[in-house]
Write an enzyme that holds these catalytic residues in place. Structure first.
Site, PDB file in Angstrom:
ATOM      1  N   ASP A 136       0.816  -1.222   0.000  1.00  0.00           N
ATOM      2  CA  ASP A 136       0.000   0.000   0.000  1.00  0.00           C
ATOM      3  C   ASP A 136       0.850   1.273   0.000  1.00  0.00           C
ATOM      4  O   ASP A 136       0.330   2.370   0.186  1.00  0.00           O
ATOM      5  CB  ASP A 136      -0.958   0.000   1.202  1.00  0.00           C
ATOM      6  N   GLU A 178       1.232   4.241   7.383  1.00  0.00           N
ATOM      7  CA  GLU A 178       0.216   3.765   6.447  1.00  0.00           C
ATOM      8  C   GLU A 178      -0.337   4.950   5.642  1.00  0.00           C
ATOM      9  O   GLU A 178      -0.084   6.112   5.980  1.00  0.00           O
ATOM     10  CB  GLU A 178      -0.900   3.055   7.222  1.00  0.00           C
TER      11      GLU A 178
END
Ligand code: F6R
Length: 260
Positions: free
Chosen positions: A135, A142
């Site tokens: 990702d 994140e």
């Protein structure tokens, strides 16, 4: 940002280990930041071979990039245990040469801040090894992490927990939800940041990092802001790069005396 396309993971490991060897020869007490996961293993294998061949790393210092929160001390998949097993012991270093955040701390927020300060007090990271998540995460920043973030607690995405379940008997329930990670702002303070990406499952993240817009949605794109960032990719991870031929030609034309 320099992009180096190598034939395979072993070649990437050798290239990066050679750069670390040059650094250590120049600065014997260099602080080297290490990532965990599968990708950096060829770097540690190549570096260990250089030590066996006579490279002196006795004064090198090692620091962690991130740590799971809540795994019991000594858990084999804690990043402290992993770094000791994969880096500190093979290089013949002592545990005293190694710093990392304590994922078992009662006050995790304070521990994260203290670790950020400890990195600065140690003189800053000279060479930071990074992997990349599918990702686009670096460390465990994140998507939508602040590009200015400092070391702090983060919640892992389901995708990252699925990706990492292989280290926990393929059982996602055993993968912690929380981590302490160097922030993106913290990572960008390292003097040289080197990201290794291998395998086709990293191709989209690599393309977005290198050729996409600077965006918190792709945390690794923050490396575009760094004055000395190197992205080393194997052919499979390079598959989505529009400028691959340019990157190949640029690297081929590089003077032999110039390291990454
Ligand atoms: C690990 C870390 C992560 C990994 C990333 C890729 O310390 O910070 O960013 O580098 O999740 O993991 P692998 O290499 O296992 O694909």
């Amino acid at each position: 940002m320099e992009i180096v396309i190598v034939p395979d993971a072993a070649a990437g490991g050798e290239l990066i280990a050679s750069a670390i060897a040059e650094l250590v020869t120049r600065k014997p007490d260099a602080l080297v930041g290490v990532a965990t996961g599968s990708t950096p293993l060829p770097i540690y294998t190549a570096l260990t071979a250089k030590v066996a061949g006579g490279l002196d790393v006795t004064r090198v210092r090692i620091c962690q990039l991130d740590e799971y929160v809540g795994l019991p001390a000594g858990h084999p998949e804690s990043y402290r245990s992993t770094v000791i097993r994969q880096v500190v012991e093979p290089l013949g270093l002592s545990e005293g040469s190694f710093i990392g955040p304590d994922g078992t701390a009662a006050d995790v927020a304070a521990e994260a801040i203290a670790y950020d300060h400890a990195l600065a007090e140690a003189g800053g990271v000279d060479f930071q090894i990074l992997g990349i998540g599918t990702d686009g995460h670096i460390g465990f920043n994140e998507p939508c992490s602040s590009l200015a973030s400092r070391t702090r607690i983060k919640t892992l995405t389901d995708q990252t927990r699925i990706d990492n379940a292989r280290f926990f008997e393929d059982d996602i329930e055993q993968v912690p939800h929380h981590v302490i990670t160097q922030g993106i702002g913290t990572i960008l303070e390292a003097r040289h940041v080197v990201l290794l990406a291998t395998g086709a499952n990293k191709a989209d993240a690599v393309a977005a990092t290198v050729e996409g817009p600077l965006s918190a949605l792709v945390p690794a794109s923050a490396l575009q802001l760094h004055p000395h960032a190197t992205v080393v990719v194997d052919e499979a991870a390079a598959a989505g790069l529009k400028l691959a031929d340019y990157f190949r030609a640029t690297y081929a034309a590089k003077p032999s005396w110039q390291s990454i």
